[in-house]
Motif scaffolding. Structure first.
Motif, short mmCIF file in Angstrom:
data_model
loop_
_atom_site.label_atom_id
_atom_site.label_comp_id
_atom_site.label_asym_id
_atom_site.label_seq_id
_atom_site.Cartn_x
_atom_site.Cartn_y
_atom_site.Cartn_z
N GLU A 26 0.84 -1.21 0.00
CA GLU A 26 0.00 0.00 0.00
C GLU A 26 0.87 1.25 0.00
N GLN A 27 1.92 1.22 0.80
CA GLN A 27 2.78 2.41 0.87
C GLN A 27 3.51 2.67 -0.44
N LYS A 28 3.72 1.61 -1.22
CA LYS A 28 4.36 1.77 -2.53
C LYS A 28 3.31 2.08 -3.60
N ASP A 29 2.09 2.34 -3.15
CA ASP A 29 1.03 2.82 -4.02
C ASP A 29 0.37 1.76 -4.89
N PHE A 30 0.54 0.48 -4.55
CA PHE A 30 -0.20 -0.54 -5.30
C PHE A 30 -1.62 -0.62 -4.79
N LYS A 31 -2.51 -0.97 -5.70
CA LYS A 31 -3.93 -1.05 -5.38
C LYS A 31 -4.35 -2.53 -5.35
N ILE A 32 -5.04 -2.92 -4.29
CA ILE A 32 -5.56 -4.29 -4.20
C ILE A 32 -6.83 -4.36 -5.03
N VAL A 33 -6.85 -5.23 -6.04
CA VAL A 33 -8.06 -5.34 -6.87
C VAL A 33 -8.73 -6.70 -6.73
N ALA A 34 -8.06 -7.65 -6.03
CA ALA A 34 -8.67 -8.94 -5.71
C ALA A 34 -7.93 -9.51 -4.51
N PHE A 35 -8.67 -10.25 -3.67
CA PHE A 35 -8.05 -10.74 -2.43
C PHE A 35 -8.88 -11.89 -1.89
N LYS A 36 -8.24 -13.00 -1.53
CA LYS A 36 -8.97 -14.07 -0.84
C LYS A 36 -8.03 -15.01 -0.11
N MET A 37 -8.64 -15.74 0.85
CA MET A 37 -7.89 -16.75 1.60
C MET A 37 -8.18 -18.11 0.96
N CYS A 70 -3.25 -19.76 2.47
CA CYS A 70 -2.51 -18.64 1.91
C CYS A 70 -3.49 -17.48 1.71
N LEU A 71 -2.96 -16.30 1.54
CA LEU A 71 -3.76 -15.15 1.10
C LEU A 71 -3.29 -14.82 -0.31
N VAL A 72 -4.24 -14.83 -1.22
CA VAL A 72 -3.90 -14.61 -2.63
C VAL A 72 -4.47 -13.26 -3.05
N MET A 73 -3.69 -12.48 -3.75
CA MET A 73 -4.21 -11.16 -4.16
C MET A 73 -3.69 -10.74 -5.52
N VAL A 74 -4.47 -9.87 -6.13
CA VAL A 74 -4.04 -9.23 -7.37
C VAL A 74 -3.77 -7.77 -7.03
N LEU A 75 -2.58 -7.32 -7.40
CA LEU A 75 -2.19 -5.93 -7.16
C LEU A 75 -2.04 -5.23 -8.49
N THR A 81 4.66 -5.99 -11.83
CA THR A 81 5.34 -7.29 -11.71
C THR A 81 6.80 -7.11 -11.29
N GLN A 82 7.51 -6.29 -12.02
CA GLN A 82 8.93 -6.08 -11.71
C GLN A 82 9.12 -5.40 -10.37
N LYS A 83 8.31 -4.39 -10.11
CA LYS A 83 8.47 -3.65 -8.85
C LYS A 83 8.19 -4.54 -7.65
N ILE A 84 7.19 -5.39 -7.76
CA ILE A 84 6.85 -6.24 -6.62
C ILE A 84 7.89 -7.34 -6.42
N GLU A 140 -12.05 3.11 -8.31
CA GLU A 140 -11.27 4.35 -8.20
C GLU A 140 -11.43 4.82 -6.77
N GLY A 141 -10.36 4.88 -6.04
CA GLY A 141 -10.46 5.30 -4.64
C GLY A 141 -10.61 6.80 -4.52
N LYS A 142 -11.63 7.21 -3.77
CA LYS A 142 -11.74 8.61 -3.38
C LYS A 142 -10.61 8.82 -2.36
#
Ligand code: GDP
Ligand code: MG
Length: 146
Positions: A26-37, A70-75, A81-84, A140-142
């Motif tokens: 989050e601090q590196k400005d990635f946005k979570i667009v999918a998330f599940k356990m 596991c926790l699986v997410m799409v950022l 890809t490279q940054k992460i 789009e986050g306010k």
């Protein structure tokens, strides 16, 4: 915007460092667009890591990844890809660059707290491996005050 797959591995849940991993993204400005356990089945883990089939670490890796959830997410983010991969650090925490997640939190080269897709092609395959299109959210986050 590029999308990539991250798996927070079972050791990170055991060590209760999930928040630190997510905060970093989050601090590196990635946005979570999918998330599940997910408790990944042995078969799913074998398929996910098929590129490593036959290597000496394959069986223990599959065991580890299917041992606990596991926790699986799409950022989503620029050059995600490279940054992460860079933020994650080397597979082996002993070789990982200072300040990377694996250098900070991983125990060894199997229990290394997260998976991150290693190329655009892998990212595409891996996102599809875990998520259907309707599980990926476009929002789009306010910007709120604290
Ligand atoms: P990654 O892309 O950095 O996760 O590394 P790889 O794709 O090469 O390997 C997949 C996963 O297998 C790693 O994240 C580790 O959990 C595990 N692994 C890789 N290499 C080794 C190794 O030499 N020994 C052990 N025990 N596990 C390994
Ligand atoms: Mg890999």
């Amino acid at each position: 915007m590029e999308r990539t797959l991250v798996i927070i591995k079972p050791d990170a849940l055991s060590k209760k460092i999930v928040g630190k991993v997510i905060t970093t993204f989050e601090q590196k400005d990635f946005k979570i667009v999918a998330f599940k356990m997910v408790l990944v089945s042995r078969e799913k883990a074998e398929e996910f890591y098929q590129e490593h089939k036959g290597k000496e670490f394959y069986e223990p890796l599959v065991n580890f990844m299917s041992s606990n959830p596991c926790l699986v997410m799409v950022l989503e983010g620029e050059n995600a890809t490279q940054k992460i991969r860079d933020i994650a650090g080397n597979t082996d925490p002993q070789k990982a660059e200072e300040g990377t997640l694996r250098e900070l939190y991983a125990q060894d080269n199997r229990h290394n707290i997260l998976h991150a897709a290693d190329s655009l092609k892998s990212a595409e395959r891996e996102v599809k491996f875990f998520f259907s299109e309707n599980e990926i959210h476009h929002w789009e986050g306010k910007i709120y005050k604290k």
